[in-house]
Design a protein around this motif. Structure first.
Motif, PDB file in Angstrom:
ATOM      1  N   ASN A 158       0.814  -1.228   0.000  1.00 19.82           N
ATOM      2  CA  ASN A 158       0.000   0.000   0.000  1.00 19.82           C
ATOM      3  C   ASN A 158       0.844   1.273   0.000  1.00 19.82           C
ATOM      4  N   HIS A 159       1.833   1.304  -0.905  1.00 15.03           N
ATOM      5  CA  HIS A 159       2.692   2.497  -0.935  1.00 15.03           C
ATOM      6  C   HIS A 159       3.331   2.716  -2.318  1.00 15.03           C
ATOM      7  N   GLY A 160       4.355   1.957  -2.678  1.00 12.67           N
ATOM      8  CA  GLY A 160       5.086   2.170  -3.934  1.00 12.67           C
ATOM      9  C   GLY A 160       6.264   1.214  -3.983  1.00 12.67           C
ATOM     10  N   LEU A 161       7.367   1.662  -4.596  1.00 14.78           N
ATOM     11  CA  LEU A 161       8.505   0.740  -4.673  1.00 14.78           C
ATOM     12  C   LEU A 161       9.822   1.433  -4.359  1.00 14.78           C
ATOM     13  N   PHE A 162      10.801   0.651  -3.884  1.00 18.40           N
ATOM     14  CA  PHE A 162      12.185   1.101  -3.689  1.00 18.40           C
ATOM     15  C   PHE A 162      13.082   0.224  -4.546  1.00 18.40           C
ATOM     16  N   ILE A 163      14.050   0.860  -5.220  1.00 20.69           N
ATOM     17  CA  ILE A 163      15.046   0.110  -5.997  1.00 20.69           C
ATOM     18  C   ILE A 163      16.426   0.565  -5.548  1.00 20.69           C
ATOM     19  N   GLY A 164      17.315  -0.387  -5.345  1.00 22.09           N
ATOM     20  CA  GLY A 164      18.702  -0.056  -5.010  1.00 22.09           C
ATOM     21  C   GLY A 164      19.594  -0.506  -6.149  1.00 22.09           C
ATOM     22  N   SER A 165      20.551   0.347  -6.528  1.00 27.52           N
ATOM     23  CA  SER A 165      21.487  -0.060  -7.579  1.00 27.52           C
ATOM     24  C   SER A 165      22.905  -0.094  -7.034  1.00 27.52           C
ATOM     25  N   THR A 166      23.607  -1.161  -7.383  1.00 29.92           N
ATOM     26  CA  THR A 166      25.011  -1.255  -6.969  1.00 29.92           C
ATOM     27  C   THR A 166      25.902  -0.498  -7.953  1.00 29.92           C
ATOM     28  N   ARG A 167      25.286   0.035  -9.028  1.00 26.19           N
ATOM     29  CA  ARG A 167      26.087   0.743 -10.036  1.00 26.19           C
ATOM     30  C   ARG A 167      25.942   2.261  -9.940  1.00 26.19           C
ATOM     31  N   SER A 168      24.730   2.767 -10.178  1.00 26.78           N
ATOM     32  CA  SER A 168      24.585   4.228 -10.270  1.00 26.78           C
ATOM     33  C   SER A 168      23.113   4.632 -10.220  1.00 26.78           C
ATOM     34  N   MET A 169      22.875   5.927 -10.095  1.00 23.62           N
ATOM     35  CA  MET A 169      21.504   6.454 -10.122  1.00 23.62           C
ATOM     36  C   MET A 169      20.871   6.217 -11.489  1.00 23.62           C
ATOM     37  N   LYS A 170      21.686   6.415 -12.535  1.00 24.15           N
ATOM     38  CA  LYS A 170      21.169   6.212 -13.891  1.00 24.15           C
ATOM     39  C   LYS A 170      20.717   4.754 -14.056  1.00 24.15           C
ATOM     40  N   HIS A 171      21.514   3.836 -13.545  1.00 17.88           N
ATOM     41  CA  HIS A 171      21.168   2.420 -13.635  1.00 17.88           C
ATOM     42  C   HIS A 171      19.894   2.127 -12.835  1.00 17.88           C
ATOM     43  N   ALA A 172      19.750   2.744 -11.658  1.00 16.46           N
ATOM     44  CA  ALA A 172      18.537   2.529 -10.851  1.00 16.46           C
ATOM     45  C   ALA A 172      17.309   2.942 -11.666  1.00 16.46           C
ATOM     46  N   PHE A 173      17.435   4.055 -12.398  1.00 14.46           N
ATOM     47  CA  PHE A 173      16.299   4.494 -13.221  1.00 14.46           C
ATOM     48  C   PHE A 173      16.031   3.504 -14.360  1.00 14.46           C
ATOM     49  N   GLU A 174      17.097   3.012 -14.985  1.00 12.05           N
ATOM     50  CA  GLU A 174      16.915   2.065 -16.104  1.00 12.05           C
ATOM     51  C   GLU A 174      16.183   0.802 -15.624  1.00 12.05           C
ATOM     52  N   VAL A 175      16.546   0.338 -14.414  1.00 15.34           N
ATOM     53  CA  VAL A 175      15.884  -0.835 -13.833  1.00 15.34           C
ATOM     54  C   VAL A 175      14.413  -0.506 -13.563  1.00 15.34           C
ATOM     55  N   PHE A 176      14.205   0.641 -12.952  1.00 21.24           N
ATOM     56  CA  PHE A 176      12.843   1.087 -12.611  1.00 21.24           C
ATOM     57  C   PHE A 176      11.963   1.161 -13.856  1.00 21.24           C
ATOM     58  N   ASP A 177      12.478   1.789 -14.902  1.00 18.99           N
ATOM     59  CA  ASP A 177      11.696   1.984 -16.122  1.00 18.99           C
ATOM     60  C   ASP A 177      11.330   0.630 -16.750  1.00 18.99           C
ATOM     61  N   ALA A 178      12.307  -0.281 -16.783  1.00 18.70           N
ATOM     62  CA  ALA A 178      12.051  -1.616 -17.357  1.00 18.70           C
ATOM     63  C   ALA A 178      11.002  -2.354 -16.525  1.00 18.70           C
ATOM     64  N   ILE A 179      11.125  -2.274 -15.199  1.00 17.14           N
ATOM     65  CA  ILE A 179      10.159  -2.958 -14.318  1.00 17.14           C
ATOM     66  C   ILE A 179       8.774  -2.353 -14.488  1.00 17.14           C
ATOM     67  N   ASP A 180       8.726  -1.027 -14.613  1.00 17.65           N
ATOM     68  CA  ASP A 180       7.428  -0.357 -14.778  1.00 17.65           C
ATOM     69  C   ASP A 180       6.728  -0.838 -16.054  1.00 17.65           C
ATOM     70  N   PHE A 181       7.500  -0.970 -17.151  1.00 22.88           N
ATOM     71  CA  PHE A 181       6.939  -1.504 -18.402  1.00 22.88           C
ATOM     72  C   PHE A 181       6.412  -2.921 -18.161  1.00 22.88           C
ATOM     73  N   GLY A 182       7.221  -3.727 -17.470  1.00 27.33           N
ATOM     74  CA  GLY A 182       6.870  -5.130 -17.229  1.00 27.33           C
ATOM     75  C   GLY A 182       5.587  -5.256 -16.416  1.00 27.33           C
ATOM     76  N   ILE A 183       5.451  -4.404 -15.395  1.00 26.27           N
ATOM     77  CA  ILE A 183       4.242  -4.485 -14.547  1.00 26.27           C
ATOM     78  C   ILE A 183       3.003  -4.185 -15.392  1.00 26.27           C
ATOM     79  N   ARG A 184       3.136  -3.211 -16.325  1.00 30.00           N
ATOM     80  CA  ARG A 184       1.976  -2.870 -17.158  1.00 30.00           C
ATOM     81  C   ARG A 184       1.563  -4.086 -18.004  1.00 30.00           C
ATOM     82  N   THR A 185       2.551  -4.804 -18.537  1.00 27.88           N
ATOM     83  CA  THR A 185       2.232  -6.010 -19.321  1.00 27.88           C
ATOM     84  C   THR A 185       1.635  -7.087 -18.409  1.00 27.88           C
TER      85      THR A 185
END
Ligand SMILES: [Zn+2]
Length: 453
Positions: A158-185
Protein backbone atom coordinates in the motif's frame (compact mmCIF):
# COMPACT_ATOMS: atom_id res chain seq x y z
CA UNK A 1 27.90 13.03 -21.85
CA UNK A 2 29.02 10.65 -19.09
CA UNK A 3 26.06 10.83 -16.75
CA UNK A 4 27.94 9.21 -13.87
CA UNK A 5 30.48 12.07 -13.99
CA UNK A 6 27.84 14.63 -13.00
CA UNK A 7 27.73 15.88 -9.42
CA UNK A 8 25.40 13.65 -7.30
CA UNK A 9 22.99 16.57 -6.75
CA UNK A 10 22.73 17.12 -10.51
CA UNK A 11 22.21 13.40 -11.13
CA UNK A 12 19.32 13.48 -8.63
CA UNK A 13 17.76 16.57 -10.29
CA UNK A 14 17.98 15.05 -13.77
CA UNK A 15 16.66 11.60 -12.89
CA UNK A 16 13.86 13.05 -10.75
CA UNK A 17 12.76 15.19 -13.71
CA UNK A 18 12.91 12.16 -15.97
CA UNK A 19 10.74 10.09 -13.61
CA UNK A 20 8.25 12.94 -13.28
CA UNK A 21 8.13 13.64 -17.03
CA UNK A 22 7.52 9.93 -17.64
CA UNK A 23 4.46 10.10 -15.37
CA UNK A 24 6.14 7.62 -13.04
CA UNK A 25 5.73 9.76 -9.93
CA UNK A 26 3.54 12.53 -8.60
CA UNK A 27 5.12 15.82 -7.53
CA UNK A 28 5.24 14.71 -3.91
CA UNK A 29 5.61 10.96 -4.30
CA UNK A 30 9.21 10.17 -5.11
CA UNK A 31 12.68 10.58 -3.71
CA UNK A 32 16.22 9.62 -4.69
CA UNK A 33 19.54 9.21 -2.91
CA UNK A 34 23.15 8.62 -3.89
CA UNK A 35 26.07 7.49 -1.72
CA UNK A 36 29.22 9.16 -3.05
CA UNK A 37 32.77 7.78 -2.92
CA UNK A 38 33.37 9.52 0.46
CA UNK A 39 30.33 7.94 2.06
CA UNK A 40 28.23 11.13 2.00
CA UNK A 41 24.57 10.62 1.16
CA UNK A 42 22.84 13.04 -1.23
CA UNK A 43 19.06 13.03 -1.00
CA UNK A 44 16.15 14.87 -2.64
CA UNK A 45 14.20 17.30 -0.43
CA UNK A 46 10.72 16.98 1.01
CA UNK A 47 8.00 18.50 -1.20
CA UNK A 48 8.95 21.05 -3.83
CA UNK A 49 8.49 20.57 -7.55
CA UNK A 50 9.89 17.15 -8.48
CA UNK A 51 9.72 18.14 -12.12
CA UNK A 52 12.03 21.08 -11.55
CA UNK A 53 14.48 20.29 -8.73
CA UNK A 54 17.55 22.52 -8.52
CA UNK A 55 21.10 21.59 -7.48
CA UNK A 56 20.83 23.56 -4.21
CA UNK A 57 17.55 21.82 -3.26
CA UNK A 58 19.42 18.51 -2.77
CA UNK A 59 20.60 17.76 0.78
CA UNK A 60 23.95 16.28 1.81
CA UNK A 61 24.18 13.99 4.84
CA UNK A 62 27.67 13.58 6.26
CA UNK A 63 28.82 10.26 7.77
CA UNK A 64 28.40 11.75 11.30
CA UNK A 65 24.71 12.50 10.53
CA UNK A 66 25.08 16.25 9.97
CA UNK A 67 22.60 17.42 7.37
CA UNK A 68 23.63 20.24 5.01
CA UNK A 69 20.91 21.85 2.95
CA UNK A 70 18.43 24.65 2.53
CA UNK A 71 15.28 22.53 2.52
CA UNK A 72 13.90 19.87 4.86
CA UNK A 73 14.92 16.31 3.98
CA UNK A 74 12.32 13.96 2.55
CA UNK A 75 10.14 12.18 5.12
CA UNK A 76 11.38 8.93 3.60
CA UNK A 77 15.08 9.74 4.11
CA UNK A 78 15.33 7.20 6.99
CA UNK A 79 14.33 4.42 4.54
CA UNK A 80 17.11 5.46 2.14
CA UNK A 81 19.59 5.52 5.04
CA UNK A 82 18.41 2.14 6.30
CA UNK A 83 18.84 0.54 2.85
CA UNK A 84 22.30 2.07 2.40
CA UNK A 85 23.30 0.93 5.90
CA UNK A 86 22.00 -2.60 5.28
CA UNK A 87 23.80 -2.92 1.95
CA UNK A 88 27.24 -1.33 1.61
CA UNK A 89 27.34 -2.33 -2.09
CA UNK A 90 24.36 -0.12 -3.00
CA UNK A 91 25.28 3.27 -4.46
CA UNK A 92 21.91 4.71 -5.41
CA UNK A 93 18.34 4.33 -4.16
CA UNK A 94 15.18 5.25 -6.10
CA UNK A 95 11.70 5.50 -4.63
CA UNK A 96 8.53 6.26 -6.60
CA UNK A 97 4.78 5.85 -6.56
CA UNK A 98 4.29 5.12 -10.27
CA UNK A 99 0.73 3.98 -11.14
CA UNK A 100 2.09 0.54 -12.10
CA UNK A 101 4.14 0.10 -8.91
CA UNK A 102 1.25 1.32 -6.78
CA UNK A 103 -1.10 -1.11 -8.58
CA UNK A 104 1.11 -4.00 -7.46
CA UNK A 105 1.55 -2.54 -3.98
CA UNK A 106 -2.20 -2.37 -3.34
CA UNK A 107 -2.67 -6.03 -4.24
CA UNK A 108 0.48 -7.01 -2.30
CA UNK A 109 2.23 -8.64 -5.28
CA UNK A 110 5.75 -8.45 -6.70
CA UNK A 111 6.75 -7.89 -10.36
CA UNK A 112 6.75 -10.93 -12.67
CA UNK A 113 10.20 -10.43 -14.13
CA UNK A 114 10.28 -13.61 -16.26
CA UNK A 115 7.99 -12.16 -18.93
CA UNK A 116 10.82 -11.59 -21.44
CA UNK A 117 14.65 -11.56 -21.31
CA UNK A 118 15.09 -7.79 -21.69
CA UNK A 119 13.15 -7.47 -18.43
CA UNK A 120 14.44 -10.57 -16.63
CA UNK A 121 18.07 -9.57 -17.25
CA UNK A 122 17.76 -6.13 -15.69
CA UNK A 123 15.07 -6.49 -13.01
CA UNK A 124 16.89 -8.22 -10.13
CA UNK A 125 15.22 -10.03 -7.26
CA UNK A 126 12.22 -8.43 -5.58
CA UNK A 127 10.07 -8.99 -2.48
CA UNK A 128 7.23 -7.38 -0.56
CA UNK A 129 7.99 -5.05 2.35
CA UNK A 130 5.37 -5.22 5.10
CA UNK A 131 3.26 -2.04 5.54
CA UNK A 132 4.45 0.74 7.84
CA UNK A 133 3.47 4.40 8.16
CA UNK A 134 5.66 6.77 6.09
CA UNK A 135 8.41 8.26 8.26
CA UNK A 136 8.15 5.46 10.87
CA UNK A 137 11.11 3.38 12.05
CA UNK A 138 8.96 0.30 11.39
CA UNK A 139 8.70 1.03 7.67
CA UNK A 140 12.44 1.77 7.38
CA UNK A 141 13.21 -1.56 9.11
CA UNK A 142 10.70 -3.49 6.96
CA UNK A 143 12.18 -2.15 3.70
CA UNK A 144 15.79 -2.60 4.82
CA UNK A 145 14.98 -6.23 5.70
CA UNK A 146 14.08 -6.93 2.04
CA UNK A 147 17.40 -5.50 0.84
CA UNK A 148 19.34 -7.30 3.60
CA UNK A 149 17.91 -10.56 2.26
CA UNK A 150 19.57 -9.85 -1.09
CA UNK A 151 16.76 -8.22 -3.08
CA UNK A 152 17.36 -5.04 -5.08
CA UNK A 153 13.66 -4.20 -5.43
CA UNK A 154 11.05 -3.86 -2.67
CA UNK A 155 7.35 -3.42 -3.31
CA UNK A 156 5.98 -1.64 -0.23
CA UNK A 157 2.50 -2.79 0.75
CA UNK A 158 0.00 0.00 0.00
CA UNK A 159 2.69 2.50 -0.93
CA UNK A 160 5.09 2.17 -3.93
CA UNK A 161 8.50 0.74 -4.67
CA UNK A 162 12.18 1.10 -3.69
CA UNK A 163 15.05 0.11 -6.00
CA UNK A 164 18.70 -0.06 -5.01
CA UNK A 165 21.49 -0.06 -7.58
CA UNK A 166 25.01 -1.26 -6.97
CA UNK A 167 26.09 0.74 -10.04
CA UNK A 168 24.58 4.23 -10.27
CA UNK A 169 21.50 6.45 -10.12
CA UNK A 170 21.17 6.21 -13.89
CA UNK A 171 21.17 2.42 -13.64
CA UNK A 172 18.54 2.53 -10.85
CA UNK A 173 16.30 4.49 -13.22
CA UNK A 174 16.92 2.06 -16.10
CA UNK A 175 15.88 -0.83 -13.83
CA UNK A 176 12.84 1.09 -12.61
CA UNK A 177 11.70 1.98 -16.12
CA UNK A 178 12.05 -1.62 -17.36
CA UNK A 179 10.16 -2.96 -14.32
CA UNK A 180 7.43 -0.36 -14.78
CA UNK A 181 6.94 -1.50 -18.40
CA UNK A 182 6.87 -5.13 -17.23
CA UNK A 183 4.24 -4.48 -14.55
CA UNK A 184 1.98 -2.87 -17.16
CA UNK A 185 2.23 -6.01 -19.32
CA UNK A 186 1.80 -8.25 -16.27
CA UNK A 187 -1.40 -6.52 -15.17
CA UNK A 188 -2.91 -5.95 -18.61
CA UNK A 189 -2.42 -9.45 -20.05
CA UNK A 190 -5.42 -10.89 -18.17
CA UNK A 191 -7.49 -7.91 -19.41
CA UNK A 192 -6.49 -8.26 -23.07
CA UNK A 193 -6.02 -12.00 -23.28
CA UNK A 194 -8.22 -13.41 -20.51
CA UNK A 195 -5.47 -15.22 -18.60
CA UNK A 196 -2.24 -14.68 -16.70
CA UNK A 197 0.89 -14.13 -18.83
CA UNK A 198 3.07 -17.11 -19.67
CA UNK A 199 6.55 -16.87 -18.18
CA UNK A 200 9.94 -18.10 -19.36
CA UNK A 201 11.77 -20.63 -17.21
CA UNK A 202 15.22 -20.14 -15.66
CA UNK A 203 16.71 -22.76 -18.01
CA UNK A 204 15.22 -21.00 -21.06
CA UNK A 205 16.63 -17.65 -19.93
CA UNK A 206 20.05 -19.21 -19.35
CA UNK A 207 20.09 -20.72 -22.83
CA UNK A 208 18.85 -17.47 -24.35
CA UNK A 209 21.60 -15.48 -22.62
CA UNK A 210 24.26 -17.91 -23.77
CA UNK A 211 23.16 -17.23 -27.34
CA UNK A 212 22.46 -13.51 -26.97
CA UNK A 213 26.08 -12.56 -27.34
CA UNK A 214 27.53 -9.89 -29.56
CA UNK A 215 27.94 -11.55 -32.97
CA UNK A 216 31.49 -12.48 -33.78
CA UNK A 217 32.46 -10.34 -36.75
CA UNK A 218 35.55 -8.59 -38.03
CA UNK A 219 35.99 -4.86 -37.60
CA UNK A 220 36.86 -2.05 -39.94
CA UNK A 221 37.93 1.60 -39.58
CA UNK A 222 35.30 3.82 -41.27
CA UNK A 223 36.60 6.09 -43.99
CA UNK A 224 34.46 9.19 -43.35
CA UNK A 225 30.67 9.41 -43.13
CA UNK A 226 28.55 9.74 -46.29
CA UNK A 227 25.44 11.93 -46.46
CA UNK A 228 22.99 9.02 -46.47
CA UNK A 229 24.70 7.45 -43.45
CA UNK A 230 24.65 10.77 -41.58
CA UNK A 231 20.95 11.23 -42.33
CA UNK A 232 20.16 7.75 -41.03
CA UNK A 233 22.26 8.30 -37.90
CA UNK A 234 20.35 11.50 -37.12
CA UNK A 235 17.00 9.85 -37.83
CA UNK A 236 17.85 6.90 -35.54
CA UNK A 237 18.96 9.15 -32.66
CA UNK A 238 15.75 11.17 -33.01
CA UNK A 239 13.62 8.00 -33.08
CA UNK A 240 15.39 6.55 -30.02
CA UNK A 241 14.36 9.61 -28.01
CA UNK A 242 10.86 9.62 -29.52
CA UNK A 243 10.39 5.91 -28.79
CA UNK A 244 11.27 6.65 -25.16
CA UNK A 245 8.87 9.59 -24.92
CA UNK A 246 6.08 7.59 -26.51
CA UNK A 247 6.64 4.59 -24.22
CA UNK A 248 7.56 2.24 -27.05
CA UNK A 249 11.07 1.86 -25.56
CA UNK A 250 12.00 1.74 -21.90
CA UNK A 251 15.27 3.57 -21.08
CA UNK A 252 17.46 0.72 -22.36
CA UNK A 253 14.93 -1.69 -23.93
CA UNK A 254 14.61 -1.61 -27.73
CA UNK A 255 16.61 -1.75 -30.95
CA UNK A 256 16.58 0.55 -34.00
CA UNK A 257 18.28 -0.15 -37.29
CA UNK A 258 18.42 1.58 -40.70
CA UNK A 259 19.86 0.44 -43.99
CA UNK A 260 22.49 2.75 -45.51
CA UNK A 261 22.99 0.95 -48.83
CA UNK A 262 23.12 -2.54 -50.31
CA UNK A 263 26.11 -3.55 -48.19
CA UNK A 264 25.68 -1.67 -44.95
CA UNK A 265 23.27 -0.81 -42.17
CA UNK A 266 23.30 0.98 -38.83
CA UNK A 267 22.10 -0.47 -35.52
CA UNK A 268 21.90 0.87 -31.97
CA UNK A 269 24.73 -0.17 -29.61
CA UNK A 270 24.38 -2.41 -26.57
CA UNK A 271 23.31 -0.72 -23.34
CA UNK A 272 22.27 2.59 -24.92
CA UNK A 273 20.07 4.83 -22.77
CA UNK A 274 17.73 5.93 -25.57
CA UNK A 275 16.89 9.28 -23.99
CA UNK A 276 20.51 10.34 -24.55
CA UNK A 277 20.99 8.78 -28.00
CA UNK A 278 23.42 10.60 -30.24
CA UNK A 279 23.99 10.07 -34.00
CA UNK A 280 27.57 9.00 -33.27
CA UNK A 281 26.40 6.21 -30.93
CA UNK A 282 25.00 4.19 -33.86
CA UNK A 283 27.07 1.24 -35.04
CA UNK A 284 27.81 0.77 -38.74
CA UNK A 285 27.87 -2.80 -40.06
CA UNK A 286 29.45 -2.94 -43.51
CA UNK A 287 29.99 -6.07 -45.59
CA UNK A 288 29.43 -8.14 -42.46
CA UNK A 289 32.04 -6.22 -40.46
CA UNK A 290 31.49 -3.91 -37.50
CA UNK A 291 32.72 -0.34 -37.14
CA UNK A 292 35.75 -0.61 -34.82
CA UNK A 293 35.48 0.42 -31.17
CA UNK A 294 31.71 -0.13 -30.98
CA UNK A 295 29.48 -2.93 -29.73
CA UNK A 296 26.26 -3.54 -31.71
CA UNK A 297 23.08 -5.03 -30.29
CA UNK A 298 23.14 -8.80 -30.72
CA UNK A 299 20.17 -8.47 -33.10
CA UNK A 300 22.73 -7.37 -35.75
CA UNK A 301 23.06 -10.95 -37.03
CA UNK A 302 19.29 -11.40 -37.51
CA UNK A 303 18.84 -7.94 -39.01
CA UNK A 304 21.65 -8.62 -41.51
CA UNK A 305 19.67 -11.64 -42.72
CA UNK A 306 16.45 -9.61 -42.95
CA UNK A 307 18.16 -6.91 -45.04
CA UNK A 308 19.93 -9.49 -47.25
CA UNK A 309 16.68 -11.30 -47.94
CA UNK A 310 14.58 -8.15 -48.53
CA UNK A 311 16.10 -5.40 -50.66
CA UNK A 312 12.88 -3.38 -50.10
CA UNK A 313 13.35 -3.23 -46.32
CA UNK A 314 15.16 -0.10 -45.16
CA UNK A 315 14.53 0.02 -41.42
CA UNK A 316 13.80 -2.35 -38.54
CA UNK A 317 12.67 -1.68 -34.97
CA UNK A 318 12.41 -4.29 -32.19
CA UNK A 319 10.88 -3.52 -28.78
CA UNK A 320 8.65 -4.57 -25.87
CA UNK A 321 5.89 -1.93 -25.72
CA UNK A 322 3.82 -2.69 -22.61
CA UNK A 323 0.33 -3.14 -24.07
CA UNK A 324 1.20 -4.92 -27.34
CA UNK A 325 3.54 -7.22 -25.36
CA UNK A 326 0.47 -8.76 -23.69
CA UNK A 327 -0.09 -10.66 -26.97
CA UNK A 328 3.53 -11.81 -26.97
CA UNK A 329 3.21 -13.40 -23.52
CA UNK A 330 -0.09 -15.06 -24.39
CA UNK A 331 -1.50 -17.34 -27.07
CA UNK A 332 -4.11 -14.72 -28.00
CA UNK A 333 -3.55 -13.31 -31.47
CA UNK A 334 -2.99 -9.64 -32.14
CA UNK A 335 -6.04 -8.27 -33.99
CA UNK A 336 -5.38 -5.92 -36.92
CA UNK A 337 -9.03 -5.69 -38.02
CA UNK A 338 -9.90 -2.74 -35.77
CA UNK A 339 -9.60 0.40 -37.91
CA UNK A 340 -8.41 1.08 -41.48
CA UNK A 341 -5.06 2.30 -40.08
CA UNK A 342 -4.31 -0.93 -38.21
CA UNK A 343 -5.51 -3.08 -41.12
CA UNK A 344 -3.76 -1.19 -43.93
CA UNK A 345 -0.53 -0.34 -42.20
CA UNK A 346 0.14 -3.42 -40.06
CA UNK A 347 -1.21 -5.70 -42.83
CA UNK A 348 0.00 -8.98 -41.38
CA UNK A 349 1.45 -10.36 -38.15
CA UNK A 350 2.97 -13.74 -37.38
CA UNK A 351 4.03 -15.28 -34.10
CA UNK A 352 7.33 -17.10 -33.72
CA UNK A 353 8.22 -19.27 -30.70
CA UNK A 354 10.53 -18.03 -27.94
CA UNK A 355 14.18 -18.19 -29.00
CA UNK A 356 13.40 -17.76 -32.73
CA UNK A 357 15.67 -14.71 -32.92
CA UNK A 358 18.49 -17.29 -32.80
CA UNK A 359 16.96 -20.59 -33.86
CA UNK A 360 14.71 -19.40 -36.69
CA UNK A 361 16.56 -16.41 -38.10
CA UNK A 362 16.09 -17.60 -41.68
CA UNK A 363 12.36 -18.10 -41.15
CA UNK A 364 11.92 -14.62 -39.66
CA UNK A 365 13.92 -13.12 -42.56
CA UNK A 366 11.84 -15.15 -45.00
CA UNK A 367 8.55 -14.03 -43.43
CA UNK A 368 9.22 -10.31 -43.03
CA UNK A 369 8.53 -8.32 -46.17
CA UNK A 370 7.22 -4.90 -47.10
CA UNK A 371 3.66 -6.29 -46.96
CA UNK A 372 4.33 -8.61 -43.98
CA UNK A 373 5.92 -6.18 -41.55
CA UNK A 374 5.23 -7.54 -38.05
CA UNK A 375 6.94 -10.55 -36.44
CA UNK A 376 5.99 -11.28 -32.83
CA UNK A 377 8.49 -13.41 -30.95
CA UNK A 378 6.81 -15.04 -27.95
CA UNK A 379 8.12 -13.85 -24.60
CA UNK A 380 10.68 -11.69 -26.33
CA UNK A 381 9.64 -8.78 -28.56
CA UNK A 382 7.96 -7.38 -31.66
CA UNK A 383 10.13 -6.95 -34.75
CA UNK A 384 8.72 -4.50 -37.28
CA UNK A 385 10.26 -3.90 -40.71
CA UNK A 386 9.46 -1.27 -43.37
CA UNK A 387 10.97 0.43 -46.40
CA UNK A 388 12.27 3.15 -44.03
CA UNK A 389 13.05 3.20 -40.30
CA UNK A 390 10.62 6.06 -39.66
CA UNK A 391 7.83 3.90 -41.09
CA UNK A 392 8.79 1.04 -38.76
CA UNK A 393 8.48 3.43 -35.83
CA UNK A 394 5.07 4.57 -37.09
CA UNK A 395 3.97 0.94 -37.27
CA UNK A 396 5.16 0.39 -33.69
CA UNK A 397 3.04 3.29 -32.50
CA UNK A 398 0.01 1.92 -34.33
CA UNK A 399 0.63 -1.54 -32.85
CA UNK A 400 0.85 -0.20 -29.30
CA UNK A 401 -1.96 2.35 -29.59
CA UNK A 402 -4.38 -0.22 -31.02
CA UNK A 403 -3.59 -2.57 -28.11
CA UNK A 404 -4.32 0.34 -25.73
CA UNK A 405 -7.68 0.93 -27.44
CA UNK A 406 -8.65 -2.73 -27.06
CA UNK A 407 -7.63 -2.53 -23.40
CA UNK A 408 -9.93 0.47 -22.89
CA UNK A 409 -12.91 -1.27 -24.50
CA UNK A 410 -12.48 -4.39 -22.37
CA UNK A 411 -12.07 -2.38 -19.18
CA UNK A 412 -15.19 -0.45 -20.17
CA UNK A 413 -16.96 -3.82 -20.66
CA UNK A 414 -17.78 -3.02 -24.29
CA UNK A 415 -17.92 -5.43 -27.21
CA UNK A 416 -15.61 -4.69 -30.14
CA UNK A 417 -17.19 -4.51 -33.59
CA UNK A 418 -14.44 -5.45 -36.05
CA UNK A 419 -14.32 -4.17 -39.61
CA UNK A 420 -16.10 -6.62 -41.91
CA UNK A 421 -14.69 -8.85 -44.69
CA UNK A 422 -16.32 -6.56 -47.23
CA UNK A 423 -14.82 -3.44 -45.66
CA UNK A 424 -11.41 -5.13 -45.63
CA UNK A 425 -11.72 -5.97 -49.33
CA UNK A 426 -12.56 -2.36 -50.12
CA UNK A 427 -9.56 -1.18 -48.06
CA UNK A 428 -7.24 -3.56 -49.93
CA UNK A 429 -8.48 -2.30 -53.31
CA UNK A 430 -8.03 1.31 -52.21
CA UNK A 431 -4.50 0.62 -50.96
CA UNK A 432 -3.54 -1.03 -54.25
CA UNK A 433 -5.00 1.93 -56.21
CA UNK A 434 -3.11 4.40 -54.08
CA UNK A 435 0.14 2.45 -54.42
CA UNK A 436 -0.34 2.40 -58.19
CA UNK A 437 -0.92 6.16 -58.28
CA UNK A 438 2.11 6.83 -56.07
CA UNK A 439 4.28 4.60 -58.29
CA UNK A 440 3.03 6.41 -61.42
CA UNK A 441 3.72 9.81 -59.84
CA UNK A 442 7.22 8.66 -58.89
CA UNK A 443 7.84 7.37 -62.42
CA UNK A 444 6.78 10.63 -64.03
CA UNK A 445 8.86 12.58 -61.49
CA UNK A 446 11.94 10.51 -62.44
CA UNK A 447 11.21 10.91 -66.15
CA UNK A 448 10.91 14.70 -65.92
CA UNK A 449 14.19 14.71 -63.97
CA UNK A 450 15.90 12.75 -66.80
CA UNK A 451 14.43 15.07 -69.47
CA UNK A 452 15.69 18.14 -67.61
CA UNK A 453 19.21 16.68 -67.71
ZN1 LIG B 1 6.67 7.09 -0.69
Amino acid sequence: MKFDHLHPADQICQIMKRIYDRKETTVSGGNLSIRDSEGHIWVSPSGGDKGNLQHDDVLEILPDGTVIGTKPASLETPIHQAILAARQDIKAVLHAHSPAAVALSIVHETPQTMLYPALANIAGKSALAVYGAPGSDTLAANVAKVFKEGCDVAILENHGLFIGSTRSMKHAFEVFDAIDFGIRTQLNTPVLCGHEPSLIREAQLKEYNERAQVPVMGTFAPDGVGNEEQLQREMMAMLCKRACQKEIFSATGGVISARVDGNSFLITPQGLDHAYADPDDMVLIQNGKCEEGKVPQFYAELFQKIYDKNPGIGGIVAANPPYAMCYAVSETDYDITLIPESYNILMSTKKFPFGSTFTKQDEIAEYLAVNRPVAIVENECYIIASPAVFKSFDRFEITEYSAKSVNMTIRGQKKIVNITEEQMKELSVRVKDRQKKLAEAERSRMESKIHKK
